[in-house]
Motif scaffolding. Structure first.
Motif, short mmCIF file in Angstrom:
data_model
loop_
_atom_site.label_atom_id
_atom_site.label_comp_id
_atom_site.label_asym_id
_atom_site.label_seq_id
_atom_site.Cartn_x
_atom_site.Cartn_y
_atom_site.Cartn_z
N UNK A 161 0.84 -1.20 0.00
CA UNK A 161 0.00 0.00 0.00
C UNK A 161 0.88 1.25 0.00
N UNK A 162 1.92 1.25 0.82
CA UNK A 162 2.85 2.38 0.88
C UNK A 162 3.57 2.61 -0.44
N UNK A 163 3.78 1.54 -1.20
CA UNK A 163 4.45 1.64 -2.50
C UNK A 163 3.46 1.92 -3.63
N UNK A 164 2.17 2.05 -3.29
CA UNK A 164 1.17 2.35 -4.30
C UNK A 164 0.75 1.16 -5.13
N UNK A 165 0.84 -0.03 -4.58
CA UNK A 165 0.44 -1.23 -5.30
C UNK A 165 -0.32 -2.16 -4.36
N UNK A 166 -0.55 -3.39 -4.78
CA UNK A 166 -1.36 -4.30 -3.97
C UNK A 166 -0.89 -5.74 -4.10
N UNK A 167 -1.56 -6.62 -3.36
CA UNK A 167 -1.15 -8.03 -3.34
C UNK A 167 -1.38 -8.69 -4.70
N UNK A 168 -2.39 -8.30 -5.42
CA UNK A 168 -2.63 -8.90 -6.74
C UNK A 168 -1.45 -8.63 -7.67
N UNK A 169 -0.90 -7.45 -7.60
CA UNK A 169 0.26 -7.11 -8.43
C UNK A 169 1.47 -7.93 -8.02
N UNK A 170 1.67 -8.10 -6.71
CA UNK A 170 2.78 -8.93 -6.24
C UNK A 170 2.58 -10.38 -6.65
N UNK A 171 1.36 -10.90 -6.51
CA UNK A 171 1.08 -12.28 -6.94
C UNK A 171 1.44 -12.45 -8.42
N UNK A 172 1.04 -11.49 -9.23
CA UNK A 172 1.33 -11.56 -10.66
C UNK A 172 2.84 -11.54 -10.91
N UNK A 173 3.56 -10.69 -10.18
CA UNK A 173 5.01 -10.61 -10.34
C UNK A 173 5.68 -11.92 -9.94
N UNK A 174 5.20 -12.55 -8.86
CA UNK A 174 5.76 -13.83 -8.42
C UNK A 174 5.51 -14.88 -9.50
N UNK A 175 4.30 -14.94 -10.00
CA UNK A 175 3.98 -15.93 -11.04
C UNK A 175 4.80 -15.70 -12.30
N UNK A 176 5.01 -14.44 -12.65
CA UNK A 176 5.81 -14.11 -13.83
C UNK A 176 7.27 -14.55 -13.60
N UNK A 177 7.82 -14.25 -12.43
CA UNK A 177 9.20 -14.63 -12.11
C UNK A 177 9.36 -16.15 -12.11
N UNK A 178 8.36 -16.84 -11.61
CA UNK A 178 8.38 -18.30 -11.54
C UNK A 178 8.45 -18.89 -12.94
N UNK A 179 7.72 -18.29 -13.86
CA UNK A 179 7.65 -18.82 -15.21
C UNK A 179 8.88 -18.44 -16.05
N UNK A 180 9.60 -17.41 -15.63
CA UNK A 180 10.75 -16.92 -16.41
C UNK A 180 11.94 -17.85 -16.31
#
Length: 180
Positions: A161-180
């Motif tokens: 929240x302090x960084x202006x984002x949310x858990x859905x964005x982090x979940x997406x980033x984790x899934x993207x990193x996992x697939x890379x």
């Protein structure tokens, strides 16, 4: 379940146990796991950075929560107690870290998992299954923490929240990193 853990995930669990010893806590909770994931090089810490969080700052915040124990500086301040001043006076009288040592309940041997960490580990397995992965990696552990109702998940929500984002964005980033 641990037989399905990747080398990275096993290392995170071992590191979480070390963090528990360093912070003199009696059980490994999700904050210990978060510190381990954020301080390691891997998809979890990379995903944190991808969404604008500093993994070292996340780890430091979790360590602070672990070392303050049940003492809530804001709650104490509301009743006129300055925790920083209490710590300084205690350190001056009894030596550095005396307040933390007073509550030292460390155990020798294996440090058990707290219920929230067990839940997050189970949810990490479910995330791996959902994503069709045969092993559970550090990214899955972070996804499990995000799904669990736990102290590390709440810490991440505040940071996001302090960084202006949310858990859905982090979940997406984790899934993207996992697939890379």
């Amino acid at each position: 379940m641990f037989e399905r853990f990747s080398k990275e995930a096993r290392s995170a669990v071992v590191a979480a146990q070390l963090v528990a010893r360093q912070t003199r806590t009696t059980a490994i909770d999700t904050r210990h796991l978060l510190v381990a994931l954020a301080e390691a090089t891997g998809p979890a810490s990379s995903a944190l950075a991808d969404v604008g969080l500093d993994p070292d700052a996340v780890a430091a915040a979790a360590r602070r929560e672990l070392t303050t124990g049940d003492l809530d500086p804001a709650a104490l301040a509301a009743v006129g107690i300055d925790l920083t001043a209490v710590r300084e006076q205690t350190d001056a009288t009894f030596g550095r870290g005396a307040l933390d040592r007073a509550g030292d309940r460390t155990r020798r041997g294996h440090v058990p998992f707290a219920p929230d960490a067990k839940t997050a580990l189970e949810l990490a397995l479910r995330e791996a299954v959902r994503l069709g992965d045969r092993t559970i990696g550090g990214g899955h552990l972070l996804l499990g923490i995000l799904r669990a109702d736990c102290p590390a998940g709440r810490l991440l929500e505040r940071a996001l929240h302090g960084a202006g984002t949310d858990t859905a964005t982090l979940r997406s980033a984790v899934e993207h990193r996992r697939a890379a």
